[in-house]
Design a protein around this motif. Structure first.
Motif, PDB file in Angstrom:
ATOM      1  N   ALA A 175       0.827  -1.207   0.000  1.00 34.42           N
ATOM      2  CA  ALA A 175       0.000   0.000   0.000  1.00 34.42           C
ATOM      3  C   ALA A 175       0.865   1.262   0.000  1.00 34.42           C
ATOM      4  O   ALA A 175       0.539   2.253  -0.663  1.00 34.42           O
ATOM      5  N   GLU A 176       1.984   1.235   0.729  1.00 35.73           N
ATOM      6  CA  GLU A 176       2.843   2.409   0.836  1.00 35.73           C
ATOM      7  C   GLU A 176       3.690   2.640  -0.402  1.00 35.73           C
ATOM      8  O   GLU A 176       3.973   3.779  -0.763  1.00 35.73           O
ATOM      9  N   THR A 177       4.103   1.568  -1.063  1.00 32.35           N
ATOM     10  CA  THR A 177       5.003   1.715  -2.208  1.00 32.35           C
ATOM     11  C   THR A 177       4.286   1.697  -3.550  1.00 32.35           C
ATOM     12  O   THR A 177       4.775   2.267  -4.526  1.00 32.35           O
ATOM     13  N   GLY A 178       3.130   1.012  -3.610  1.00 33.23           N
ATOM     14  CA  GLY A 178       2.441   0.869  -4.879  1.00 33.23           C
ATOM     15  C   GLY A 178       3.172  -0.038  -5.851  1.00 33.23           C
ATOM     16  O   GLY A 178       2.894  -0.031  -7.048  1.00 33.23           O
ATOM     17  N   SER A 179       4.110  -0.827  -5.336  1.00 30.79           N
ATOM     18  CA  SER A 179       4.932  -1.678  -6.194  1.00 30.79           C
ATOM     19  C   SER A 179       5.157  -3.028  -5.520  1.00 30.79           C
ATOM     20  O   SER A 179       5.607  -3.079  -4.370  1.00 30.79           O
ATOM     21  N   PHE A 180       4.871  -4.116  -6.235  1.00 25.79           N
ATOM     22  CA  PHE A 180       5.113  -5.446  -5.678  1.00 25.79           C
ATOM     23  C   PHE A 180       6.605  -5.685  -5.477  1.00 25.79           C
ATOM     24  O   PHE A 180       7.018  -6.313  -4.498  1.00 25.79           O
ATOM     25  N   VAL A 181       7.418  -5.170  -6.405  1.00 21.83           N
ATOM     26  CA  VAL A 181       8.868  -5.376  -6.303  1.00 21.83           C
ATOM     27  C   VAL A 181       9.439  -4.667  -5.087  1.00 21.83           C
ATOM     28  O   VAL A 181      10.171  -5.250  -4.280  1.00 21.83           O
ATOM     29  N   ARG A 182       9.110  -3.387  -4.926  1.00 20.55           N
ATOM     30  CA  ARG A 182       9.635  -2.617  -3.803  1.00 20.55           C
ATOM     31  C   ARG A 182       9.085  -3.114  -2.470  1.00 20.55           C
ATOM     32  O   ARG A 182       9.787  -3.152  -1.459  1.00 20.55           O
ATOM     33  N   ALA A 183       7.808  -3.494  -2.459  1.00 24.30           N
ATOM     34  CA  ALA A 183       7.220  -4.024  -1.222  1.00 24.30           C
ATOM     35  C   ALA A 183       7.902  -5.318  -0.818  1.00 24.30           C
ATOM     36  O   ALA A 183       8.166  -5.552   0.369  1.00 24.30           O
ATOM     37  N   ALA A 184       8.206  -6.165  -1.788  1.00 20.75           N
ATOM     38  CA  ALA A 184       8.886  -7.427  -1.489  1.00 20.75           C
ATOM     39  C   ALA A 184      10.257  -7.175  -0.891  1.00 20.75           C
ATOM     40  O   ALA A 184      10.695  -7.886   0.024  1.00 20.75           O
ATOM     41  N   GLU A 185      10.954  -6.144  -1.379  1.00 28.01           N
ATOM     42  CA  GLU A 185      12.269  -5.801  -0.829  1.00 28.01           C
ATOM     43  C   GLU A 185      12.151  -5.352   0.621  1.00 28.01           C
ATOM     44  O   GLU A 185      12.991  -5.697   1.455  1.00 28.01           O
ATOM     45  N   GLU A 213      -5.821  -3.361  -7.250  1.00 26.61           N
ATOM     46  CA  GLU A 213      -5.904  -3.342  -8.708  1.00 26.61           C
ATOM     47  C   GLU A 213      -4.492  -3.431  -9.261  1.00 26.61           C
ATOM     48  O   GLU A 213      -3.649  -2.574  -8.983  1.00 26.61           O
ATOM     49  N   ARG A 214      -4.196  -4.469 -10.036  1.00 27.94           N
ATOM     50  CA  ARG A 214      -2.859  -4.685 -10.580  1.00 27.94           C
ATOM     51  C   ARG A 214      -2.753  -4.015 -11.938  1.00 27.94           C
ATOM     52  O   ARG A 214      -3.132  -4.581 -12.967  1.00 27.94           O
ATOM     53  N   GLN A 215      -2.226  -2.795 -11.959  1.00 23.50           N
ATOM     54  CA  GLN A 215      -2.042  -2.034 -13.178  1.00 23.50           C
ATOM     55  C   GLN A 215      -0.656  -2.308 -13.753  1.00 23.50           C
ATOM     56  O   GLN A 215       0.209  -2.860 -13.059  1.00 23.50           O
ATOM     57  N   PRO A 216      -0.375  -1.931 -15.018  1.00 19.40           N
ATOM     58  CA  PRO A 216       0.903  -2.279 -15.654  1.00 19.40           C
ATOM     59  C   PRO A 216       2.133  -1.835 -14.875  1.00 19.40           C
ATOM     60  O   PRO A 216       3.111  -2.571 -14.792  1.00 19.40           O
ATOM     61  N   ARG A 217       2.106  -0.643 -14.283  1.00 22.08           N
ATOM     62  CA  ARG A 217       3.303  -0.143 -13.630  1.00 22.08           C
ATOM     63  C   ARG A 217       3.140   0.094 -12.138  1.00 22.08           C
ATOM     64  O   ARG A 217       4.061   0.542 -11.479  1.00 22.08           O
ATOM     65  N   ARG A 218       1.983  -0.196 -11.589  1.00 26.44           N
ATOM     66  CA  ARG A 218       1.789   0.022 -10.161  1.00 26.44           C
ATOM     67  C   ARG A 218       0.596  -0.782  -9.650  1.00 26.44           C
ATOM     68  O   ARG A 218      -0.214  -1.276 -10.432  1.00 26.44           O
ATOM     69  N   ALA A 219       0.545  -0.863  -8.341  1.00 29.90           N
ATOM     70  CA  ALA A 219      -0.578  -1.514  -7.674  1.00 29.90           C
ATOM     71  C   ALA A 219      -1.370  -0.440  -6.935  1.00 29.90           C
ATOM     72  O   ALA A 219      -0.792   0.354  -6.194  1.00 29.90           O
ATOM     73  N   VAL A 220      -2.676  -0.425  -7.143  1.00 24.57           N
ATOM     74  CA  VAL A 220      -3.543   0.594  -6.556  1.00 24.57           C
ATOM     75  C   VAL A 220      -4.573  -0.082  -5.656  1.00 24.57           C
ATOM     76  O   VAL A 220      -5.213  -1.062  -6.063  1.00 24.57           O
ATOM     77  N   LEU A 221      -4.740   0.437  -4.450  1.00 27.52           N
ATOM     78  CA  LEU A 221      -5.719  -0.142  -3.534  1.00 27.52           C
ATOM     79  C   LEU A 221      -7.135   0.157  -3.991  1.00 27.52           C
ATOM     80  O   LEU A 221      -7.442   1.257  -4.446  1.00 27.52           O
ATOM     81  N   THR A 222      -7.988  -0.816  -3.838  1.00 26.26           N
ATOM     82  CA  THR A 222      -9.415  -0.609  -4.061  1.00 26.26           C
ATOM     83  C   THR A 222     -10.010   0.046  -2.810  1.00 26.26           C
ATOM     84  O   THR A 222      -9.341   0.143  -1.776  1.00 26.26           O
ATOM     85  N   PRO A 223     -11.269   0.481  -2.857  1.00 25.60           N
ATOM     86  CA  PRO A 223     -11.900   0.999  -1.632  1.00 25.60           C
ATOM     87  C   PRO A 223     -11.832   0.001  -0.482  1.00 25.60           C
ATOM     88  O   PRO A 223     -11.574   0.373   0.668  1.00 25.60           O
ATOM     89  N   ALA A 224     -12.052  -1.285  -0.774  1.00 22.13           N
ATOM     90  CA  ALA A 224     -11.944  -2.306   0.272  1.00 22.13           C
ATOM     91  C   ALA A 224     -10.512  -2.410   0.774  1.00 22.13           C
ATOM     92  O   ALA A 224     -10.255  -2.635   1.962  1.00 22.13           O
ATOM     93  N   GLY A 225      -9.555  -2.231  -0.130  1.00 22.81           N
ATOM     94  CA  GLY A 225      -8.156  -2.259   0.264  1.00 22.81           C
ATOM     95  C   GLY A 225      -7.798  -1.125   1.194  1.00 22.81           C
ATOM     96  O   GLY A 225      -7.055  -1.307   2.171  1.00 22.81           O
ATOM     97  N   HIS A 226      -8.326   0.058   0.910  1.00 21.86           N
ATOM     98  CA  HIS A 226      -8.071   1.207   1.794  1.00 21.86           C
ATOM     99  C   HIS A 226      -8.657   0.966   3.180  1.00 21.86           C
ATOM    100  O   HIS A 226      -8.055   1.330   4.197  1.00 21.86           O
ATOM    101  N   ALA A 273      -6.432   0.590   6.898  1.00 22.06           N
ATOM    102  CA  ALA A 273      -6.634   1.274   8.176  1.00 22.06           C
ATOM    103  C   ALA A 273      -6.660   0.279   9.328  1.00 22.06           C
ATOM    104  O   ALA A 273      -6.046   0.502  10.381  1.00 22.06           O
ATOM    105  N   HIS A 274      -7.371  -0.829   9.145  1.00 19.13           N
ATOM    106  CA  HIS A 274      -7.437  -1.846  10.195  1.00 19.13           C
ATOM    107  C   HIS A 274      -6.068  -2.497  10.408  1.00 19.13           C
ATOM    108  O   HIS A 274      -5.675  -2.781  11.545  1.00 19.13           O
ATOM    109  N   ALA A 275      -5.352  -2.741   9.308  1.00 20.82           N
ATOM    110  CA  ALA A 275      -4.036  -3.377   9.413  1.00 20.82           C
ATOM    111  C   ALA A 275      -3.067  -2.498  10.190  1.00 20.82           C
ATOM    112  O   ALA A 275      -2.290  -2.989  11.017  1.00 20.82           O
ATOM    113  N   ARG A 276      -3.096  -1.203   9.927  1.00 28.99           N
ATOM    114  CA  ARG A 276      -2.216  -0.284  10.657  1.00 28.99           C
ATOM    115  C   ARG A 276      -2.519  -0.317  12.159  1.00 28.99           C
ATOM    116  O   ARG A 276      -1.602  -0.303  12.989  1.00 28.99           O
TER     117      ARG A 276
END
Length: 304
Positions: A15-25, A51-64, A68-71
């Motif tokens: 959620a913070e990076t918007g990137s699967f690669v950077r989040a994995a790191e 939502e898995r877009q070509p260059r980034r990952a975007v949270l859906t409303p449910a993801g947002h 909040a709960h995860a934090r």
């Protein structure tokens, strides 16, 4: 539904990076492994979280909403871990964030004092600009942070450490024409050198001069006080130098000259922060005392 803390940390990183690669790191797993964790979370919740877009990952409303709960869950877990870690005061592991205009000047004095209190302390220092440090503190990656106050962020406990006054720095020829009682708002903006955007010290300097960055003609983009001090020592305008840094920069640049401003002297107030949800069983108070002692010792070295 049985979400794990590991999944929640991976989700927050994504959620913070918007990137699967950077989040994995960040969470130290492979990108396919992180992607699988997110898929498992979606399967367990029955919700599409990303939502898995070509260059980034975007949270859906449910993801947002889940973010909040995860934090909140991770913040509570961090508080429990800290309660165990700090049962005997300053000990265990400490992740401390410090801004760049403080770290190289305060830490060399503070670290020996910290070590003298507890030789077994595992200390991790993270030096970065204010917003990055505060984000790390709120996200639980840091236990405490040293920044300029106030931060304007809710959910943080702020304890003042000491006042760090600003000095006008240049060389003897540059400062000779400034007069005995220098006022920040009377300085020539065309000769003012500042740190790059993102450094709170630059913003504070502009504020006390009643200027905007667009009012200054020199776009230097320097990332360190040492760079600024070296330039102004050779006659390239002038800059603001905190008292905390003055002794070190005078030693490094013999041609550097300093002058105090007229009263009331501009200053910044440095403080120590922690999350409000973090347990303080004495470690935070002890750390504040040590940093305050180190700051006062550093400021006492200034010959100006």
């Amino acid at each position: 539904m049985n979400l794990t803390l590991r999944q929640l940390r991976s989700f927050i990183a994504l959620a913070e990076t918007g990137s699967f690669v950077r989040a994995a790191e960040i969470v130290h797993v492979s990108q396919p492994a992180l992607s699988q964790q997110i898929k498992e979370m979606e399967a367990q919740t029955g919700l599409r979280l990303v939502e898995r877009q070509p260059r980034r990952a975007v949270l859906t409303p449910a993801g947002h909403e889940l973010q909040a709960h995860a934090r909140a869950v991770l913040a509570e877990m961090d508080a429990l871990e800290q309660a165990a870690r700090w049962r005997e005061g300053l000990g265990g592991r400490l992740a401390l964030g410090v801004i760049p205009t403080v770290a190289p000047y305060l830490l060399p004095v503070a670290l020996p004092l910290i070590r003298s209190r507890n030789l077994t302390l595992e200390l991790r220092i993270r030096e970065s600009q204010t917003e990055t440090v505060l984000d790390g503190l709120e996200a639980g990656r840091l236990d405490a942070a040293v920044v300029a106050l106030p931060t304007g962020r809710a959910g943080l406990v702020e304890v003042p450490l000491f006042e760090d006054r600003f000095l006008l720095a240049g060389n003897a020829a540059t400062l000779a024409g400034q007069g005995a009682a220098i006022r920040p708002d009377a300085l020539d903006p065309d000769r003012l050198l500042l740190l790059e955007e993102g450094h709170c010290l630059a913003d504070q300097a502009l504020e006390v001069c009643a200027l905007r960055r667009a009012d200054t003609r020199v776009d230097l983009g320097a990332s360190s006080l040492a760079t600024l001090a070296g330039l102004v020592a050779e006659g390239f305008g002038f800059t603001f130098l905190p008292e905390l840094a003055a002794a070190s920069e005078l030693a490094a640049a013999p041609r550097l000259a300093l002058h105090r401003f007229a009263d009331p002297q501009p200053a910044r107030r440095l403080g120590l922060l922690r999350r409000r949800t973090a347990t303080d069983d004495g470690w935070f108070t002890t750390l504040a005392e040590i940093l305050r002692e180190a700051g006062e010792a550093r400021l006492a070295r200034l010959p100006v």
